[in-house]
Design an enzyme around this catalytic site. Sequence first.
Site, PDB file in Angstrom:
ATOM      1  CD  GLU A   3     -42.324 -42.723   0.638  1.00  0.00           C
ATOM      2  OE1 GLU A   3     -43.351 -42.873   1.342  1.00  0.00           O
ATOM      3  OE2 GLU A   3     -42.846 -42.800  -0.771  1.00  0.00           O
ATOM      4  CE  LYS A  53     -40.580 -38.630   3.567  1.00  0.00           C
ATOM      5  NZ  LYS A  53     -41.381 -37.518   2.757  1.00  0.00           N
ATOM      6  NE  ARG A 128     -37.118 -26.540  12.487  1.00  0.00           N
ATOM      7  CZ  ARG A 128     -35.899 -27.001  11.885  1.00  0.00           C
ATOM      8  NH1 ARG A 128     -35.866 -27.740  10.783  1.00  0.00           N
ATOM      9  NH2 ARG A 128     -34.793 -26.716  12.330  1.00  0.00           N
ATOM     10  CG  ASN A 169     -45.814 -38.975  -4.296  1.00  0.00           C
ATOM     11  OD1 ASN A 169     -46.909 -38.653  -3.827  1.00  0.00           O
ATOM     12  ND2 ASN A 169     -45.448 -38.596  -5.563  1.00  0.00           N
ATOM     13  NE  ARG A 265     -43.042 -34.883  -4.976  1.00  0.00           N
ATOM     14  CZ  ARG A 265     -42.322 -35.685  -3.956  1.00  0.00           C
ATOM     15  NH1 ARG A 265     -42.389 -35.309  -2.623  1.00  0.00           N
ATOM     16  NH2 ARG A 265     -41.860 -36.902  -4.253  1.00  0.00           N
TER      17      ARG A 265
END
Length: 276
Positions: A3, A53, A128, A169, A265
């Site tokens: 992460e 990330k 983005r 997550n 997920r």
Amino acid sequence: MPEGHTIHRLAHEYATRFTPGKPLQITSPQGKFADSAALLDTRPLTTTEAHGKHLFLGFGPLGWVHIHLGLFGKVAFENTESGSTAKAAPKPDTVRLRLATPTAWADLRGPTTCTLITDAEKQAVQDRLGPDPLRADADPDRARRRIAASRTTIAALLMDQKVVAGVGNVYRAEVLFRHGIDPYTPGRDITDAQWAALWQDLVDLMHEGVRLNRIDTVRPEHTPEAMGRPPRRDDHGGEVYVYRRATLPCHLCGGEIRTADLAARNLFWCPTCQQP
DNA sequence: TCCTTATGTACAA
DNA sequence: TGTACCTAAGGAC
């Protein structure tokens, strides 16, 4: 274990081990980055940067190596200078990118992205991305506006890198638990106060993640020791409330942690502590 | 030794 | 929504 905290830590590690200035042997033992590696070979690493990330290794006028670890990517560092015996180098057949000096190396394996890009292309990647809780230049209001305008669940929005960059997550599940927020709450129903608290908590938790190199989210008063339970540590090395604890008892209420599929997920939450 | 799973994303339909 | 991609660890045999 990628992460955002992992990526920021890697940016720091690459920088401290390889900058400033020493020429590097740059190769792609596995071959998939061989052409770019040949272009970069013998050049020094000048700077590194992380956004969410995404990791960027700067090589001055030659551009940037853009790295995204995806789900499986890993970097292994080795320093043969201090250690008496260098660890036997692991198999090179999967190493996408190796940076090496006579006394140290860094091996990148399994990334979803490893490409040589220009300044403009790097900027386009960053344009983005949403604000990153680990960056000083992050503007949480940008995320706030997108969330407030959305009917999508807060659980999905937190994982959307265009909304917030760097949350994955584990942090998504844990931060929602820590604030007692039902993951299925639509973004537009999240209050200003809730968002302010979520953001600040992400800033704190993720900085702690960088420092400890693992995700620990359980408050001191809720640790097994404080709660009079046997000590434990989750599979991934930290201590968490809900992530991958499906069917286990909630640390706070003792009820069963639930899991469900959300956008491909696994989502984890406590239906008692996180009420609609 | 095989099977499953994983802290991620992109693209096709 | 489904599928492809990248790697390695852990568990079931």
